[in-house]
Design a protein around this motif. Sequence first.
Motif, PDB file in Angstrom:
ATOM      1  N   SER A  26       0.837  -1.221   0.000  1.00  0.00           N
ATOM      2  CA  SER A  26       0.000   0.000   0.000  1.00  0.00           C
ATOM      3  C   SER A  26       0.861   1.256   0.000  1.00  0.00           C
ATOM      4  O   SER A  26       0.688   2.152  -0.837  1.00  0.00           O
ATOM      5  CB  SER A  26      -0.890   0.091   1.245  1.00  0.00           C
ATOM      6  OG  SER A  26      -1.692  -1.020   1.396  1.00  0.00           O
ATOM      7  N   GLU A  53       9.516   2.827   7.486  1.00  0.00           N
ATOM      8  CA  GLU A  53       9.238   1.387   7.597  1.00  0.00           C
ATOM      9  C   GLU A  53       9.940   0.829   8.836  1.00  0.00           C
ATOM     10  O   GLU A  53      11.128   1.069   9.050  1.00  0.00           O
ATOM     11  CB  GLU A  53       9.687   0.674   6.314  1.00  0.00           C
ATOM     12  CG  GLU A  53       9.754  -0.835   6.371  1.00  0.00           C
ATOM     13  CD  GLU A  53       8.464  -1.536   6.834  1.00  0.00           C
ATOM     14  OE1 GLU A  53       7.386  -1.262   6.283  1.00  0.00           O
ATOM     15  OE2 GLU A  53       8.558  -2.365   7.765  1.00  0.00           O
ATOM     16  N   ARG A  58       2.961 -13.811   0.411  1.00  0.00           N
ATOM     17  CA  ARG A  58       1.530 -13.482   0.455  1.00  0.00           C
ATOM     18  C   ARG A  58       0.885 -13.922  -0.847  1.00  0.00           C
ATOM     19  O   ARG A  58       1.559 -14.443  -1.725  1.00  0.00           O
ATOM     20  CB  ARG A  58       1.360 -11.968   0.654  1.00  0.00           C
ATOM     21  CG  ARG A  58       1.958 -11.463   1.972  1.00  0.00           C
ATOM     22  CD  ARG A  58       0.889 -11.412   3.055  1.00  0.00           C
ATOM     23  NE  ARG A  58       1.418 -11.201   4.396  1.00  0.00           N
ATOM     24  CZ  ARG A  58       1.752 -10.030   4.920  1.00  0.00           C
ATOM     25  NH1 ARG A  58       1.665  -8.936   4.206  1.00  0.00           N
ATOM     26  NH2 ARG A  58       2.173  -9.947   6.161  1.00  0.00           N
ATOM     27  N   ASP A  93      -4.216  -2.932   4.934  1.00  0.00           N
ATOM     28  CA  ASP A  93      -4.410  -3.769   6.126  1.00  0.00           C
ATOM     29  C   ASP A  93      -4.528  -2.957   7.423  1.00  0.00           C
ATOM     30  O   ASP A  93      -5.005  -3.468   8.427  1.00  0.00           O
ATOM     31  CB  ASP A  93      -3.236  -4.756   6.281  1.00  0.00           C
ATOM     32  CG  ASP A  93      -3.448  -6.022   5.449  1.00  0.00           C
ATOM     33  OD1 ASP A  93      -4.248  -5.972   4.500  1.00  0.00           O
ATOM     34  OD2 ASP A  93      -2.811  -7.048   5.748  1.00  0.00           O
TER      35      ASP A  93
HETATM   36  N1  APR Z   1       5.994   2.087  11.803  1.00  0.00           N
HETATM   37  C1  APR Z   1       6.474   1.885  10.550  1.00  0.00           C
HETATM   38  N2  APR Z   1       6.133   0.824   9.801  1.00  0.00           N
HETATM   39  C2  APR Z   1       5.293  -0.060  10.329  1.00  0.00           C
HETATM   40  C3  APR Z   1       4.758   0.093  11.635  1.00  0.00           C
HETATM   41  C4  APR Z   1       5.152   1.225  12.377  1.00  0.00           C
HETATM   42  N3  APR Z   1       4.679   1.441  13.603  1.00  0.00           N
HETATM   43  N4  APR Z   1       3.931  -0.947  11.870  1.00  0.00           N
HETATM   44  C5  APR Z   1       3.964  -1.734  10.794  1.00  0.00           C
HETATM   45  N5  APR Z   1       4.766  -1.204   9.843  1.00  0.00           N
HETATM   46  C6  APR Z   1       5.082  -1.742   8.510  1.00  0.00           C
HETATM   47  C7  APR Z   1       5.211  -3.249   8.466  1.00  0.00           C
HETATM   48  O1  APR Z   1       6.518  -3.679   8.804  1.00  0.00           O
HETATM   49  C8  APR Z   1       4.868  -3.555   6.996  1.00  0.00           C
HETATM   50  O2  APR Z   1       6.008  -3.573   6.165  1.00  0.00           O
HETATM   51  O3  APR Z   1       3.979  -1.468   7.646  1.00  0.00           O
HETATM   52  C9  APR Z   1       3.956  -2.402   6.580  1.00  0.00           C
HETATM   53  C10 APR Z   1       2.541  -2.847   6.333  1.00  0.00           C
HETATM   54  O4  APR Z   1       2.510  -3.713   5.223  1.00  0.00           O
HETATM   55  P1  APR Z   1       1.386  -4.839   5.023  1.00  0.00           P
HETATM   56  O5  APR Z   1       1.080  -5.484   6.318  1.00  0.00           O
HETATM   57  O6  APR Z   1       1.825  -5.678   3.892  1.00  0.00           O
HETATM   58  O7  APR Z   1       0.067  -3.989   4.644  1.00  0.00           O
HETATM   59  P2  APR Z   1      -0.341  -3.276   3.291  1.00  0.00           P
HETATM   60  O8  APR Z   1       0.794  -2.549   2.664  1.00  0.00           O
HETATM   61  O9  APR Z   1      -1.611  -2.556   3.578  1.00  0.00           O
HETATM   62  O10 APR Z   1      -0.634  -4.466   2.296  1.00  0.00           O
HETATM   63  C11 APR Z   1      -1.845  -5.118   2.185  1.00  0.00           C
HETATM   64  O11 APR Z   1      -0.492  -7.041   2.070  1.00  0.00           O
HETATM   65  O12 APR Z   1      -0.499  -7.762   4.240  1.00  0.00           O
HETATM   66  C12 APR Z   1      -0.912  -8.076   2.972  1.00  0.00           C
HETATM   67  O13 APR Z   1      -2.841  -9.403   3.104  1.00  0.00           O
HETATM   68  C13 APR Z   1      -2.350  -8.129   2.940  1.00  0.00           C
HETATM   69  O14 APR Z   1      -2.254  -8.529   0.761  1.00  0.00           O
HETATM   70  C14 APR Z   1      -2.569  -7.531   1.667  1.00  0.00           C
HETATM   71  C15 APR Z   1      -1.594  -6.432   1.532  1.00  0.00           C
END
Ligand code: APR
Length: 389
Positions: A13, A32, A44, A285
């Motif tokens: 995202s 990140e 995934r 997510d």
């Molecule tokens: N500060 C900085 N980064 C963070 C923090 C934080 N406090 N908390 C989490 N993150 C990072 C995580 O390490 C991760 O790399 O945010 C990122 C979130 O990525 P995803 O969980 O992959 O979520 P998203 O980008 O919305 O992707 C959605 O990925 O998780 C799968 O099933 C989900 O396919 C969907 C897609």
Amino acid sequence: MRTQVVIVGGGPSGLLLGQLLHKQGIETVLLERKTREYVLARIRAGILETGLVNMMREAGVAERMDRECFVHHGTCISYENEMFAIDFHKLIGQNVVVYGQTELTHDLYDAREAIDATTVFEVENVQIIDADRDAPYVTYVSGGAEHRIDCDFIAGCDGFHGVSRKTIPETVRKEYEKIFPFGWLGILSETPPVHDELIYANSTRGFALCSMRNENLSRYYVQCDQTDKVENWSDDAFWDELKRRLPEAIAEKLVTGPSIEKSIAPLRSFVTEPMRWGRLFLCGDAAHIVPPTGAKGLNTAASDVHYLHEALVRFYRDKDMGGIEHYSEKALARVWKAERFSWSTTNLLHRFPDQSDFDLKMQRAEIESLHYNEIAQRWFAQNYVGLPY
Ligand code: APR
Ligand code: PHB
């Protein structure tokens, strides 16, 4: 430091949003929590709707995807020894693309490096301050020192366990959740896929899924207990169980081999409302989770990115707040439809611990409707390939 948009989270995202904003001359800083290697080690799903494929192209990061992806015109569903195809192309003239989320994330990181945008890895203690005021900022710790970034907006793309959602006061936030009473045990193996389309299998022993990444890389899943541990499953036990859940003709063709990855994922439906609080937007997510049946996780994240990117471009280009004001409403309207599809496909295909004989008959009748009713198949196809933005 000052920037226009701080993106918290470097999953698909955050990365895709950053790339689309960059194309429009909007500056971002991405924070990140982990390293790039850690993010890229996550396995995934790998089914992309056309909307996401088009956004990758618009962001200028589609070159490898267009070269290496596989177009799928349909999918298969089996129940015991019966199997049928839902031909998306024939039914509605659309398709989906198979390209691993890991590969997509890899391409997005390469692209971000190439544009020289600021990305800070291994940040700790990210805090989003004054998101409901005109001058928000984000603080974080990196290399032992505290930093501050002033910005116009914050995109909370930090996944389910991130900090963004929790920044919205509990008095404003409403959460909806359903935990399914089972998990998915998945393996990746360097073996040719058992079939040219995915097979979603309902069996008396529980759900199974045959998926793939390429001609010699397969992804398989079996429904398992919520409390099960990967250590309880040898490769042989996995292959045995998978075969027992597939139609005999498919099981006979299955090529087995050592797993190169094995993990268990819980199944959960989750949505938080609203998805905007002042200048903070939740995306992907961070705002919603779907069970993986139907592969909507990544695609629903992508539709949020679409609405958010559009809203921010309208703001910076036309000084128009309309997109921003309606972001939450627009994103949620589509999110709930994807939630419904993922929930109903999960209900259709899994064994539930408390399922009565009546419930099983209902499930069977529903699968047979899908097998023999073209209208039901069109409805499934429209949802699977992705509803319009
Ligand atoms: N500060 C900085 N980064 C963070 C923090 C934080 N406090 N908390 C989490 N993150 C990072 C995580 O390490 C991760 O790399 O945010 C990122 C979130 O990525 P995803 O969980 O992959 O979520 P998203 O980008 O919305 O992707 C959605 O990925 O998780 C799968 O099933 C989900 O396919 C969907 C897609
Ligand atoms: C996968 O390939 O990992 C996959 C495919 C389809 C799903 C879920 C996961 O519905």
